[in-house]
Scaffold this motif. Structure first.
Motif: not given
Length: 65
Positions: A23-28, A19, A32
């Motif tokens: 979040e670092k890649e702005h993905r769910s 998670k 991810y």
């Protein structure tokens, strides 16, 4: 391509780490994990097709491409 749902049992610590990466890649989380599978699968498929495509043809003693 149609998508199919799967259920996975993962350790809570592992999910928490994934998670954070998502979040670092702005993905769910789901997206991810899908991207992780794709990035791992494509190089594997490519290496397998190269290996298969370079087998020697025993009858003609030639390389099949």
């Amino acid at each position: 391509m149609a998508k199919k749902n799967y259920t996975w049992k993962l350790e809570e610590e592992l999910v928490a780490k994934i998670k954070q990466l998502a979040e670092k890649e702005h993905r769910s989380l789901t997206n991810y994990i899908e991207v992780m599978f794709i990035l791992k699968l494509f190089p594997f498929e490519k290496s397998q097709s190269v290996a298969v495509g370079r087998k020697k043809n025993k009858e003609k003693n030639a390389t099949i491409d």
